[in-house]
Design an enzyme around this catalytic site. Sequence first.
Site, PDB file in Angstrom:
ATOM      1  N   ASP A 189       0.862  -1.174   0.000  1.00  0.00           N
ATOM      2  CA  ASP A 189       0.000   0.000   0.000  1.00  0.00           C
ATOM      3  C   ASP A 189       0.901   1.227   0.000  1.00  0.00           C
ATOM      4  O   ASP A 189       1.691   1.428   0.929  1.00  0.00           O
ATOM      5  CB  ASP A 189      -0.908   0.004   1.242  1.00  0.00           C
ATOM      6  CG  ASP A 189      -1.798   1.232   1.301  1.00  0.00           C
ATOM      7  OD1 ASP A 189      -2.569   1.435   0.352  1.00  0.00           O
ATOM      8  OD2 ASP A 189      -1.698   1.995   2.290  1.00  0.00           O
ATOM      9  N   GLU A 274      -1.441  -1.502  -6.122  1.00  0.00           N
ATOM     10  CA  GLU A 274      -2.661  -0.889  -6.640  1.00  0.00           C
ATOM     11  C   GLU A 274      -2.371  -0.197  -7.966  1.00  0.00           C
ATOM     12  O   GLU A 274      -1.308   0.396  -8.157  1.00  0.00           O
ATOM     13  CB  GLU A 274      -3.208   0.134  -5.647  1.00  0.00           C
ATOM     14  CG  GLU A 274      -3.843  -0.465  -4.412  1.00  0.00           C
ATOM     15  CD  GLU A 274      -4.422   0.600  -3.508  1.00  0.00           C
ATOM     16  OE1 GLU A 274      -5.663   0.732  -3.456  1.00  0.00           O
ATOM     17  OE2 GLU A 274      -3.633   1.305  -2.855  1.00  0.00           O
ATOM     18  N   ASP A 355      -3.148   1.312   7.188  1.00  0.00           N
ATOM     19  CA  ASP A 355      -2.292   0.999   6.040  1.00  0.00           C
ATOM     20  C   ASP A 355      -1.932  -0.479   5.989  1.00  0.00           C
ATOM     21  O   ASP A 355      -1.894  -1.080   4.907  1.00  0.00           O
ATOM     22  CB  ASP A 355      -1.036   1.859   6.079  1.00  0.00           C
ATOM     23  CG  ASP A 355      -1.351   3.341   5.956  1.00  0.00           C
ATOM     24  OD1 ASP A 355      -2.379   3.670   5.345  1.00  0.00           O
ATOM     25  OD2 ASP A 355      -0.570   4.168   6.467  1.00  0.00           O
TER      26      ASP A 355
END
Length: 398
Positions: A189, A274, A355
């Site tokens: 992340d 991502e 997170d």
Amino acid sequence: MGATPVKRAFKYRFFPSDVQAAELSRTFGCVRKVYNLALAARTEAWMRQERVNYNQTSAMLTAWKKTEELAYLGDVSSVPLQQALRHLQTAFTNFFGRRAKYPRFKSRKRSRRSAEYTASAFRFRDGRLTLAKMAQPLDIVWSRPLPEGALPSTVTVSQDAAGRWYVSLLCEDPSVQPLPATDTAVGIDVGLERLLTLSTGEKVANPRHERRDHARLAKAQRHLARKAKGDGTNRAKARRKVAKVHARIADRRRDHLHKLTTRLVRENQTIVIEDLAVRNMMRNGHLARAVSDAAWWEFRSMLEYKGRWYGREVIAIDCWFPSSKLCSACGTLQDEMPLGVREWTCGCGTTHDRDVNAAKNILAVGLTASVCGAGVRPQRSTPGGQSAMKQKPLRREP
């Protein structure tokens, strides 16, 4: 069957003599001129609904050299000029394939100053590189050795905005081989407060290279703003000082990302990230500077090509996957999760670091994508519910 040899570009600084610097500067100008002339010719043909290919622009180049106005194009090596036409052909191929925008004209002040030489236009012997139209080899600082027995297939000479000269040698590197397979996988992340948060719980601080040199950069930019616009020497010196600060920031950022991505690729078989729309984020005036300094796109790019080199799998999941609001323990999706909430407790009793929880969810959906070719998005109404998303492993050709 053995692995396909990997071609790598080995980049070195060099210090040209006055004669060499003048020759290279002329070559850069001619390369830019030929590229712009060919682009103009192809654009005019495009307006007439005609197509001009590389062979036709090559014939145009021969004709241009015979004119009095452009006779100076014959004073430099012809190979970089032909390579400029090939690069333009590639740009149009990408445009027609809808992979890029329409090619743009090169600017004398803003475009990269570079020239590419193929094997017929340089001589490389005993660690000494001599380019066409030059009597002496380049004074290269060999900061690292080339692969044993390597022979460059192309050589690219460039000069950055800070005035530093570089030469890049494209060679096959037999030392790049797939690493032994492991069973480790990690979800990542990315963020601004912390550059990376891993699903293992590890957090990598954001170095904020631009912020560390902000005062020095601001001072240099103020000095530049006071100079009269034009081609004056003082303004050029001030512009060079600004470019040197930017180069220092970029060098430190790139070095940090190289070390970080190499470690991640060596330690993990599967890496899940991502698929962030960084370009859209850069339009946010409040976040653009911080997002640019974090260099998320460069981080992803390094992961992808190093993954291809070393036989690792890099997976990108949908940027709309609610990784922060989803409980990684029970699968319950929270209705809201403001950015100010860094820790939260789910109804199942599990307390999450925002997170770390997101990184765990990114890993889980990425592994699902790796197995079945589609991701998993829990429904709002039913904890643990599933629906397909457009996600797949990144297996792009280099």
